[in-house]
Design an enzyme around this catalytic site. Structure first.
Site, short mmCIF file in Angstrom:
data_model
loop_
_atom_site.label_atom_id
_atom_site.label_comp_id
_atom_site.label_asym_id
_atom_site.label_seq_id
_atom_site.Cartn_x
_atom_site.Cartn_y
_atom_site.Cartn_z
N ARG A 1 39.52 52.46 30.59
CA ARG A 1 38.55 53.42 30.02
C ARG A 1 39.22 54.41 29.09
NH1 ARG A 1 35.64 56.22 33.60
NH2 ARG A 1 36.41 55.18 35.46
N GLY B 1 50.52 32.69 41.07
CA GLY B 1 51.69 32.97 40.20
C GLY B 1 51.30 33.53 38.85
N LEU C 1 48.83 39.54 38.88
CA LEU C 1 49.64 40.77 38.77
C LEU C 1 50.97 40.66 39.53
CD1 LEU C 1 50.04 43.92 38.43
CD2 LEU C 1 48.48 44.19 40.38
N VAL C 2 50.90 40.30 40.79
CA VAL C 2 52.12 40.24 41.61
C VAL C 2 52.95 39.01 41.25
CG1 VAL C 2 53.03 40.25 43.96
CG2 VAL C 2 50.92 41.50 43.45
N ARG D 1 46.07 57.90 47.91
CA ARG D 1 46.52 56.51 47.97
C ARG D 1 48.02 56.40 47.70
NH1 ARG D 1 42.22 56.15 49.86
NH2 ARG D 1 40.45 54.85 49.25
N TYR E 1 36.74 40.76 52.67
CA TYR E 1 38.15 40.62 52.30
C TYR E 1 39.05 40.92 53.49
CZ TYR E 1 42.39 42.01 49.58
OH TYR E 1 43.66 42.16 49.05
N HIS F 1 40.89 47.39 39.96
CA HIS F 1 41.34 48.45 40.86
C HIS F 1 41.40 49.78 40.10
CE1 HIS F 1 43.08 45.16 43.52
NE2 HIS F 1 42.26 45.84 44.28
#
Ligand code: NDP
Length: 318
Positions: free
Chosen positions: A187, A9, A12-13, A212, A136, A179
């Site tokens: 950056r 929680g 990010l999501v 993507r 993963y 990611h």
């Protein structure tokens, strides 16, 4: 009263779901958001205590060890073991505590490396995953296997969603294990920090050519809440933008450079690994249920994320 426990929680999501739920409260629902400080889900006893304390009736299981391409490549065993432990503990404690519905997260990057496009939900187990993130991927695939088992043996509705790449506020902006979007944002931010001048060079790792699909975390949050409330099948469902909304890494880098009003030059370091060239996923199943769902336009979602990052740089995960 439905008590919805959201693991992960604080991520990010999870933060996006918190944000959406604030404006979409229902009287018969109580939402609880937990992070690693509330329980170590790799540890069975800690997970048991969490479930016994909150007594959820529903679970959205987001917690995971998550990382970018380079972190995955160097830590496949850790990704495998930590995620297997977390997933087994959460699903089994949900079972023991009579939770009837669990929505867990897979990812489009766990699909077989050699596959036909577009990818759909029936292909999860059709071959080995890409060698860069096999740990993963196998751990995530086992969620789907377990969900089928909990249904077959115990009649439980434990299901999974398959998001494409997610970005938005509260992402992980760490320079080495983030990611692609938060990594590039970090950056650019650092480059512009001491003067946004023409002599600056923004180096993007890889050729910029891979394609993507990116979903804004707020859009994904709305869809996961819909799955929890309305989607009643064990079969996974892909939560992705439309195929036509696929972007190349170069388009992402250019959009970010424009949003930062970057004055320098963008170059591509082709000596760095590109990862899978594409992993186009079909959202046809989602579209059958929600033909009119509007995804936030990419540029707008990037602008909102950049604005959030600039405003919250000091508290962000850097
Ligand atoms: P984040 O890295 O932002 O958040 C991970 C969450 O998991 C955090 O809340 C973290 O807690 C929690 N967590 C990690 N380890 C433990 C642990 N041992 N015990 C308890 N909690 C733990 O992840 P995202 O929000 O990006 O991802 C959410 C889900 O979506 C994941 O399952 C991921 O695999 C999936 N997904 C993500 C995609 C993406 O592009 N981000 C794409 C497709 C799927 P804390 O904050 O306290 O550390």
């Amino acid at each position: 009263m439905n008590v919805v426990l959201v693991t992960g929680g604080s991520g990010l999501v999870g933060r996006a779901i918190q944000n959406v739920i604030e404006n979409d409260k229902r009287e018969n629902e109580k939402w609880i958001f937990v992070g690693s400080k509330d329980a170590d889900l790799c540890d069975k006893e800690s997970t048991r205590k969490l479930f016994e304390y909150h007594k959820p009736t529903h679970v959205i299981h987001l917690a995971a060890m998550v990382g970018g391409l380079f972190h995955n490549m160097s830590h496949n065993l850790d990704f495998l073991r930590n995620n297997i432990h977390m997933n087994d503990n959460v699903l089994h404690m949900a079972y023991e505590n009579n939770v009837m519905k669990v929505v867990s997260c897979l990812s489009t990057c766990i699909f077989p490396d050699k596959i036909s496009y577009p990818i759909d939900e029936t292909m999860v187990h059709n071959g080995p995953p890409h060698s860069s993130n096999y740990g993963y991927s196998h751990a995530k695939r086992l969620i789907d296997v377990a969900n089928r088992g909990y249904y077959d043996q115990h009649g439980r509705l434990y299901t999974s969603v398959i998001p494409c790449n997610v970005f938005g506020p509260h992402d992980n902006f760490h320079p080495n294990d983030s990611h692609v979007i938060p990594g590039l944002m970090r950056r650019l931010y650092d480059l512009c920090k001491d003067g946004n001048t023409e002599d600056k060079v923004f180096t993007v790792l890889g050729s910029g050519k891979p394609l993507r699909q990116f979903i804004y975390s707020i859009d994904l949050a709305k869809l996961i809440i819909w799955v929890l409330r309305e989607y009643n099948s064990v079969e996974p469902i892909i939560l992705s933008v439309d195929e036509a909304q696929e972007k190349s890494i170069a388009q992402v880098a250019e959009t970010l450079a424009q949003t930062f009003e970057f004055k320098g030059k963008v170059i591509y370091d082709t000596s760095a690994a590109d990862g899978q060239f594409k992993k186009t996923a079909s959202n046809a199943k989602l579209r059958k249920y929600l033909p009119d769902f509007q995804f936030t336009p990419f540029k707008q979602a990037i602008k909102e994320t950049v604005d959030w990052y600039i405003k919250n740089y000091d508290q962000a995960r850097n």
